[in-house]
Design an enzyme around this catalytic site. Structure first.
Site, PDB file in Angstrom:
ATOM      1  N   GLU A  68      50.225  65.720  73.921  1.00 44.77           N
ATOM      2  CA  GLU A  68      50.026  64.572  72.977  1.00 44.77           C
ATOM      3  C   GLU A  68      51.082  64.281  71.844  1.00 44.77           C
ATOM      4  O   GLU A  68      51.225  65.492  71.138  1.00 44.77           O
ATOM      5  CB  GLU A  68      48.669  64.531  72.483  1.00 44.77           C
TER       6      GLU A  68
ATOM      7  N   LYS B 293      37.460  64.915  67.473  1.00 41.97           N
ATOM      8  CA  LYS B 293      38.542  65.335  68.302  1.00 41.97           C
ATOM      9  C   LYS B 293      39.981  65.361  67.696  1.00 41.97           C
ATOM     10  O   LYS B 293      40.797  66.379  68.006  1.00 41.97           O
ATOM     11  CB  LYS B 293      38.532  63.989  69.272  1.00 41.97           C
TER      12      LYS B 293
ATOM     13  N   ASP C 276      40.265  81.023  75.205  1.00 44.46           N
ATOM     14  CA  ASP C 276      39.356  79.955  76.029  1.00 44.46           C
ATOM     15  C   ASP C 276      38.965  78.708  75.248  1.00 44.46           C
ATOM     16  O   ASP C 276      38.224  78.749  74.308  1.00 44.46           O
ATOM     17  CB  ASP C 276      38.092  80.659  76.534  1.00 44.46           C
TER      18      ASP C 276
ATOM     19  N   HIS D 202      52.848  56.927  66.042  1.00 44.66           N
ATOM     20  CA  HIS D 202      52.608  57.249  67.534  1.00 44.66           C
ATOM     21  C   HIS D 202      53.616  56.486  68.354  1.00 44.66           C
ATOM     22  O   HIS D 202      54.174  56.778  69.432  1.00 44.66           O
ATOM     23  CB  HIS D 202      51.289  56.808  68.245  1.00 44.66           C
TER      24      HIS D 202
HETATM   25  C1  MEV Z   1      44.197  61.047  68.436  1.00 48.07           C
HETATM   26  O1  MEV Z   1      44.167  61.931  69.464  1.00 48.07           O
HETATM   27  C2  MEV Z   1      42.986  61.550  67.398  1.00 48.07           C
HETATM   28  C3  MEV Z   1      42.749  60.608  66.535  1.00 48.07           C
HETATM   29  O2  MEV Z   1      41.933  59.572  67.005  1.00 48.07           O
HETATM   30  C4  MEV Z   1      41.655  61.333  65.443  1.00 48.07           C
HETATM   31  C5  MEV Z   1      40.881  60.506  64.291  1.00 48.07           C
HETATM   32  O3  MEV Z   1      40.600  59.265  64.570  1.00 48.07           O
HETATM   33  O4  MEV Z   1      40.548  60.837  63.397  1.00 48.07           O
HETATM   34  C6  MEV Z   1      43.886  59.894  65.654  1.00 48.07           C
END
Ligand code: MEV
Length: 429
Positions: free
Chosen positions: A88, A266, A282, A380
């Site tokens: 990513e 995430k 792992d 991004h």
């Molecule tokens: C993107 O891979 C991760 C984010 O969505 C995390 C977040 O929203 O805190 C940018």
């Protein structure tokens, strides 16, 4: 005219016994792969096809992922370069940027528990589960001795089964007695050691409880193997009072709403898992443990928290299960994992766990700051545009030409990339 279609069959006895070349020939035929595609599969770079073939079953190639280095990390007053394996864009840059802000406040600080994993032994059909539970505790020393006989090396290093718990759970199949071994795995992740011990003590548990044992397996909810990282950053380094406020409110949103909490976590895992993969640990175990830990109160919430301290500075902390090793499994066989560990310079699994957790916290900070400040897309966009430019066929200096144009126009699309390329080629043959 009757048209008959030949369906392809994927059932293939003994596929695993075939040499790599033969497996590849079958896949090539099945999927109509070109020669170029099959040679890309077998062109495995630093992970030789022979080694890959010994690591898992049915190997036909290897799957390369970019390895980047996050910079600026100061953890417990020591500088680290952080290898991150991830596909990513923006993750490595965001981690490095967050670590740079953190340096302004003296960097990150960490702690961790002993590297203790839990092995579960499920006993069912017990007439008197409450008596049986007491009996398991009564035989604790014998059970631990039996477990430790399975791994004298681990015991000689100061690890091994140290304690146990027994709990009754009520299920649709009736009550079950779950015995939990607490195994100090030292520098190993420990799944093999724990599973071997759980299997070895199972007959004993059956004798003691009068029940029948089914599952004997490690738990990935590693609540006894936690790593913690925390950081305080001067408000000026974060971007001022308003940005601090925005980050704290972003955290409050996540802490109060599981839909946001999942994405917040995430972001943490973006950073943590990239290091877990780079060191060939792992990552499924870490992800499973992280989400289960985030839901341990019965309500899914954030793994980290962010506050404004009494000086108005930003302070954040993260605690999560971190079952990683520096020995065992693929960690010492995968050539890139070995180099990643050397770059990190960690001396123990605990140190690695703390570094990984720090990267998770940094990544979370990078994401929240971007979201609360300028939005995530700006950062991004350029990398995304670059990828589109390359996919559209741009090479060398044309990659930047197409990328810049698309970012300027805020039109990051394959059709636009192709158009720009076309125009450029017409004007500059
Ligand atoms: C993107 O891979 C991760 C984010 O969505 C995390 C977040 O929203 O805190 C940018």
């Amino acid at each position: 005219m009757k048209c008959q279609t030949m369906s392809k069959i994927s059932a293939f006895a003994g596929f695993y016994k075939l040499p790599v070349k033969e497996r590849l020939r079958i896949v090539k035929e099945f999927a109509n792969l070109t020669d170029e595609e099959t040679s890309l599969l077998t062109n495995t770079g630093s992970l030789s096809i022979e080694l890959a073939d010994r690591m898992i079953e049915n190997v036909v190639g290897a799957f390369p992922v970019p390895l980047g280095i996050a910079v600026n990390f100061l953890i417990n007053k020591r500088d680290y370069l952080i290898p991150m394996a991830i596909e990513e864009p923006s993750v490595v840059a965001a981690a490095s940027y967050a670590a740079k802000m953190a340096r302004e406040g003296g960097g990150f600080h960490t702690t961790s528990t002993s590297p203790v994993m839990i092995g579960q032994i499920q006993a069912v059909n017990i007439k008197d589960p409450y008596r049986a539970r007491m009996a398991v505790y009564g035989y604790k020393e014998d059970i631990l001795k039996k477990a430790n006989e399975q791994d004298p090396v681990l015991v000689s290093l100061g690890g091994g089964a140290k304690d146990l718990d027994a709990k009754i759970i009520h299920t649709p199949s009736g009550p079950m007695l779950i015995t939990e071994l607490h195994v100090d795995c030292r520098d190993a992740m420990g799944a093999n050691a724990v599973n071997t011990m759980a299997e070895a003590v199972a007959p004993m548990i059956e004798r003691i409880t009068g029940g029948r044992v089914y599952l004997r397996i490690i738990s990935n909810l590693a609540t006894k193997r936690l790593a913690r990282a925390y950081v305080t950053i001067p408000k000026e380094a974060v971007g001022g009072e308003e940005v601090v406020q925005g980050i704290v409110q972003a955290y409050h949103f996540a802490a109060s709403d599981p839909y946001r909490a999942a994405t917040h976590n995430k972001g943490i895992l973006n950073g943590a898992i990239a290091v877990v993969i780079a060191t060939c640990n792992d990552h499924r175990a870490i992800e499973a443990g992280a989400h289960a830990y985030a839901a341990r109160t019965g309500h899914y919430t954030t793994l980290s928290s962010w506050e404004k301290d009494r000086n108005g500075d930003l302070t954040g902390s993260l605690e999560m299960p971190m079952a990683v090793g520096t020995i065992g499994g693929a960690i010492r066989t995968h050539p890139i994992a070995k180099i990643a560990l050397k770059i990190l310079g960690v001396k123990s699994a605990n140190e690695l766990a703390e570094v990984i957790t720090t990267v998770g916290l940094a990544q979370n900070l990078g994401a929240l700051r971007a979201l609360a400040h300028e939005g995530i897309q700006r950062g991004h966009m350029r990398l995304h545009a670059r990828n589109i430019a390359i996919a559209a066929g741009a090479t060398d200096e044309l990659i930047d030409v197409v990328t810049d144009q698309m970012v300027k126009e805020r039109k990051i699309r394959m059709d636009r990339a192709k158009e720009i390329l076309e125009q450029y080629r017409k004007t500059k043959p």
